[in-house]
Structures are given as C-alpha cells and as structure tokens.
Design a protein around this motif. Sequence first.
Motif, PDB file in Angstrom:
ATOM      1  N   HIS A  94       0.820  -1.210   0.000  1.00  0.00           N
ATOM      2  CA  HIS A  94       0.000   0.000   0.000  1.00  0.00           C
ATOM      3  C   HIS A  94       0.856   1.264   0.000  1.00  0.00           C
ATOM      4  O   HIS A  94       0.480   2.269  -0.600  1.00  0.00           O
ATOM      5  CB  HIS A  94      -0.923   0.016   1.217  1.00  0.00           C
ATOM      6  CG  HIS A  94      -1.953  -1.059   1.200  1.00  0.00           C
ATOM      7  ND1 HIS A  94      -1.693  -2.355   1.594  1.00  0.00           N
ATOM      8  CD2 HIS A  94      -3.253  -1.047   0.834  1.00  0.00           C
ATOM      9  CE1 HIS A  94      -2.787  -3.083   1.478  1.00  0.00           C
ATOM     10  NE2 HIS A  94      -3.756  -2.321   1.021  1.00  0.00           N
ATOM     11  N   PHE A 123      -5.874   3.386   1.421  1.00  0.00           N
ATOM     12  CA  PHE A 123      -5.995   2.504   0.256  1.00  0.00           C
ATOM     13  C   PHE A 123      -6.333   1.068   0.653  1.00  0.00           C
ATOM     14  O   PHE A 123      -6.082   0.139  -0.096  1.00  0.00           O
ATOM     15  CB  PHE A 123      -4.708   2.531  -0.580  1.00  0.00           C
ATOM     16  CG  PHE A 123      -4.170   3.908  -0.816  1.00  0.00           C
ATOM     17  CD1 PHE A 123      -4.883   4.837  -1.555  1.00  0.00           C
ATOM     18  CD2 PHE A 123      -2.957   4.305  -0.272  1.00  0.00           C
ATOM     19  CE1 PHE A 123      -4.400   6.124  -1.755  1.00  0.00           C
ATOM     20  CE2 PHE A 123      -2.462   5.589  -0.471  1.00  0.00           C
ATOM     21  CZ  PHE A 123      -3.194   6.499  -1.218  1.00  0.00           C
ATOM     22  N   ARG A 155      -6.714  -0.499  -2.935  1.00  0.00           N
ATOM     23  CA  ARG A 155      -7.651   0.338  -3.694  1.00  0.00           C
ATOM     24  C   ARG A 155      -8.258  -0.395  -4.894  1.00  0.00           C
ATOM     25  O   ARG A 155      -7.543  -0.864  -5.756  1.00  0.00           O
ATOM     26  CB  ARG A 155      -6.925   1.594  -4.163  1.00  0.00           C
ATOM     27  CG  ARG A 155      -7.840   2.694  -4.659  1.00  0.00           C
ATOM     28  CD  ARG A 155      -7.027   3.929  -4.974  1.00  0.00           C
ATOM     29  NE  ARG A 155      -7.882   5.106  -5.085  1.00  0.00           N
ATOM     30  CZ  ARG A 155      -7.415   6.346  -5.203  1.00  0.00           C
ATOM     31  NH1 ARG A 155      -6.106   6.556  -5.187  1.00  0.00           N
ATOM     32  NH2 ARG A 155      -8.238   7.369  -5.309  1.00  0.00           N
TER      33      ARG A 155
END
Length: 724
Positions: free
Chosen positions: A338, A393, A502
């Motif tokens: 991430h 995310f 995401r």
Amino acid sequence: MSAPVLSRRGFIAATALAGGGLMFDLRIASAQAAGGVLNAFVRIAPDNRVTIGAKNAEVGQGAKTMLPMLIAEELDIDWAQVTIEQTHADAAIFGPQSAGGSRTTPREWLPSRRAGAAARAMLVAAAAKRWGVEPATLTTRSGRVLGPGGRSLTYAALAADAAAMPAPELEKVALKDSATFRIIGQSIRGVDTPAIVAGKPLYGIDVSLPDMLHAVFVTCPAFGGTMKSANLDAVRALPGVAHVVPIKGDGAPESLVDGVAILSKSWWTANKARDALEIEWDDAAARAFSSETLAEGAKAKLAGKGEAEVLRSGDPDAAFAAAAKTVEAQYHYPFLAHATLEPQNCTARFADGKVEIWAPTQNPEAGRTAVAKALGIEPAAIRINLTRIGGGFGRRLMNDYMVQAAAIAKAVPGTPVKLIYTREDDTRRDFYRPAGWHRFRAAIDGQGRLTALHDHFVTPGTGGKAVRAGDASASEFPAGLGPAILYEQSLIPTNMPTGWLRAPGSNGVAYAFQGFLDEVALAGGRDLPTLMLELLDGATELARGPNQPPFKTARARGVIEKAVAMSSWADRARLPKGEGKGFAFYYSHMGYFAEVVHVAMAEGMPVVRAVWAAGDVGSHIINPLNAVHQVQGSIIDGLGQALVGQAITQVDGAVEQASFDTHPLPRITDAPPRIEVAFVTSEDPPTGMGEPALPPLIPALANAIFAATGRRVRSLPIRPEMFA
C-alpha cells in the motif's frame, strides 16, 4: 454496499444547550448497523453557527466534508455557517464508521439527508407553534425560518422551542427536491485543507500526550516466524531506553505477532536501540517461500486444468470446437504494498482495565474487537479517537498496529505509548495486494464475434480457499452477456499476509481481462470499445451479489461512448509513429468507468501524454471538486503501479523491498500533463469515488503501449527491457 434500508423507525432527539442553542441527536437505525444507530449530531449555537459531526474516518476521500454537506443541505443552512468536528468511534452511537470499498456515499446518502431534514422539520414546527400557523405555510433559508408577512426567526432563536417538539419519523420526513440544492453539487474545499497546508497536527503520527513514550516494534522478517530468544537485558541497559517489552503473538498477522517493543522518551533513541537487539527466530518453515518458487508453482498450475470451476455458462467446449479463430495469452501481476505516506502508527494508554486509543484506522470497530480479544477486556472498555489518515488505500482496514500499540501500553499501565513503524517496517509488514496469474482462451466466430471465453486464474491460497482479496469472481465481465464462459481457479500456497488495496478484487483483474479482450477485439477485426458495445447490447441488467445493485448495460454504454468522444478516439490512426491510444472499461464498487490513455515512446519507455476518464457514479456528484480529485488520484495511483516499477518480491519468506527506493511512488514528473474527467449522470443513487476509476487505467495504458509499439504488456510492472 447497497443503500441502507431502514429496519425500524429512526428518531431524533433535541436538547437545549446551556446559554442558548440547540443540539440535535439524530439517530437512524439501519440494516447495516445491525441494530446499532447512526448519530450525525447537529449543534446550533446562539450565534446561529452550526456544528456538524463527521462520523466516518477521513482518508483523503473527502468524507469529512461530504457527509456534513448532506446534512447541511437538508438543514437548509449556508455552508459558511458550518463548523465540522470529527467524532470518536462508537458504532452504538454513530452506526457504521468504516471507510473502505467506496461504501460511504451509498450508505449515507439517505440517512444523512434525513438527519438534516428532521432537524429542519423540528425548527419549522417550533416556529409554526410560536406564530400560530401551519408548518406547511413556512419555508427556510440560510438557517432561518421564514413566515407570512416577512416574519423571520433564526434557528438559534427557535432552539429552546424546537427542543420540545415531538420527533418526526425519519422515513417520512420530507426531503428537498434536488432542483433546490444549494450545497450538494457545489465544489467545496476539504475542511482540513488549510490546516494540512499549514502543517498543523491532524494525523495519527501527530498525536502527542504528556509523559508519552515512543515505541518501535521488531518482528520476524519472515512472515510466520516466532521468537526463540533475545538479548533483552542488554538492550534495557542502553542509555535512554525506558522499557523493553517482549510480545507473544497469537498467530494472526492482523492481531499480534511475536516481537520485541523498545520504548523511550525519544523515538530516535528507541529506533537506534533496535540495532543492538539480537533475536533468534524460529522461521525454518517460512523461509521456504519465495517469489521464484511461487512463480514456478503458478506456471505448473496454469499448465493443467483448474482445481475449481468458478463459473460455467453456455457450452464453452462446443463454442471452442466451432470457432473460426482462437486467441490465447497469459497475464501476470505482482504482489503490491500500500505504501501509505504516513506509516502505520497508533497511540494507546492503558489504565484501570481500560484503554484509550488514538488511531488512523479505516475500520475502527474491527480494531475494537481485535484489541478487546488481545488484551482480554470488554469492547466497552475501549475508547477510539479517530485521527485523520495519511493514506489508507485499504491498508488501515487491518488494525494490527492498533492491537500492537494497545498490547505494548498494557505492559506499562498509565503511560501513553506511541507506536510508529519505520518506512522499512511499513513496507515489509503490509497486507499485500495478492499476485495473480491468468491463462486466457477466447473463441471467435466467422463474423469476428466473441463466442466463448475461458480464464484459468491462479491465485494464492490453500485448502480450497483463496487468500484475502484473492478470489475469482463469477460475475467478471463479460459473464452473462452472451459468450459461453468458463472461469476456473487454482491455488498456490504463500506465507504473505494479504489485504484489500484500492479497488480490491478489481485492480489486477481488470488489467488482465481488459488487456486480453483488446487482443480479442483486434483478432476479430474490431477495436475494444466496439467489442464492448456489441457485448453490452445483449442485456439490460445483470444481477450481482447479495446487497448489490444490478449492473446496467445502458450506464456502461454511456461512459464508453463518452470516453470515446472526449478522447477523439476515432482520430487515433493519425498519431505519429511511436504514439498510441488505448481504451478500457470496468465496473467496480458500483461505479462505471471508461478511460483512454495516450502514450508516446521516449528513451525506450512509454510516457503518458493524456488520460480521458468518463464515469457514472449515479444521479449526483455531491462535491465535484473532490470527485475530480479522486479520479485524478486514482489515475496517478494506477500509473505508479504500472510504470514506476512497483512490485513486492520475497526471498526466504521475507519481503525484499524496504523503502521508496525499491518500491517507488509516482512523483510529480510522472503525472501526465493532461487528465480530463467527465461524469455521466444517471437516475441511480450516488455511489462512491475512492475505487472505481483505478481499474481501467492500467489496461488502457497497456493497450495504448501496444498501439504505439506493437508489443503486448502481459506482465507488470512495465520495465525498459520490455522494449529493448
């Protein structure tokens, strides 16, 4: 992810404030709250200013501004009157407060508006009683109730009377006609933006408490390793070290793993002390895992039959036997971290059997449950203060850092402890987007039409179950749109902890499917938009999973046609040699997006000149400024994943990458000079913006590279040697 359906009567209570003013306690019981309540509190001050509570975590997606916009609109006040306060986390009071899956907008669209409308109705009722008229004869504007003969009262002046009014039923309260909206649909700057620009403390990493100790937490480099021994006394003797705390794990990476916490008044001192820490790990089993063995296992699996059928529709065997042409290709995408700009952190103070936490979490109630289990206390003994989040995310849907901070704080009761990961810790202790391998086959008839599609998907997992965020979907496009479909899945073991990144379940899969369908379209004498529109002509709606709205083909066609028009797609053949445009469409998280990317080759690598994105996220764009920023951010995020070189690899069970030098983020110079965003509105309720614009970006980029170079990008990330 569906809009809330009220399961029983919601209610609103009003309380007069000392010194004048009014506080509305707006509660809405919903199916999603599982018997809990949503409290979007409104406080009206004597000067007629209105404080609105923002209940959801702010991760940069704009919820802290958007949710109060909905309440303020129906309350019928001016935005200049509004002050926004972040609430703490408590599902029993506020209802769902998670931030993930682009769920906030669809979940809160009606409840938040009803909350504001209910407060307005009580103020109007108070004015009607005072003036001796019917409420229907009154109107509101800018925090005032307006009556016959030019009479007018501020909301503040009506506060005491409104507090005594009976509560309206939220399901029956009248909402504004959208034609009268004055706040919804306006571009409003993020409430925290001025403070962020000024560098004011807002984030979890900014928390500072009296007598606070800083902590670092050292764990086994190989996932799953446990601690055998450590020189704890030697580290305790170092100057500046206040405590050295061994932590026994519970076997769950999202909770506690074995490790040693070093505490000091200075984070720098604590982190330097880890250099003297010597730990013997039991990691023999974990060291058997590596990227090389994983790739070899995937290759072997792809060569055989899938272990499980995810979907079989029509007669794919017959369609392949009758095909005029077949197309085959394999696609691969890696594990991803991430890489949030704010590393994981949490501050906790344990005292008298209770713990107070300051956390940048996307999923506070799951964190509460995990902390309660790890510490052996009741969930009610935990208070969670929400801080702004410096990038999530999906990483902060996992609350390992919260549990770790709480466990460390329990070892030094009464003292606040602030745990901060180093950048290396953050990269090497993530919950990674799973890697994936696809072997595709497509059947094309004599007219160039797609008649069958077969995908054998290899994903990490064991025991017949894929890892978190690694499942194949039976509804993957073009399922249900005419062609015979066979989707299969096989599993390969990994020790890597995985999680949602995401557009989870879509970010890698979209690249593979839309990249391959571009190959299919060209083999059938078409371009990808034409193939997509042909497929979409076969149905009007497709059912999705439980609590999911149907996929509507008209909405998909709308964004495809818009993206094609805004990008001058028809003129792409006029581009100079070495330049090309690529297209992709994807539906995820209830959002429909089509995107076109224009690339030009420069010094052996593709450079993105422009991106055009068309999206349909429903009937209203609540905050257009933020919506455009969300799309632009998704596009830059996707370009970073594909072009900048992001990939997570492992050797001996441990992640190789450590910081941004080996897992880079896109820089300003990597962003395309032109990103155009357009929204196609529909009659459906508005949905979220955090996820759906990312998935089509990478396949559109890959398809543009093929148009520019004639070379297919079937493996990510994109590297210079692909064009040598």
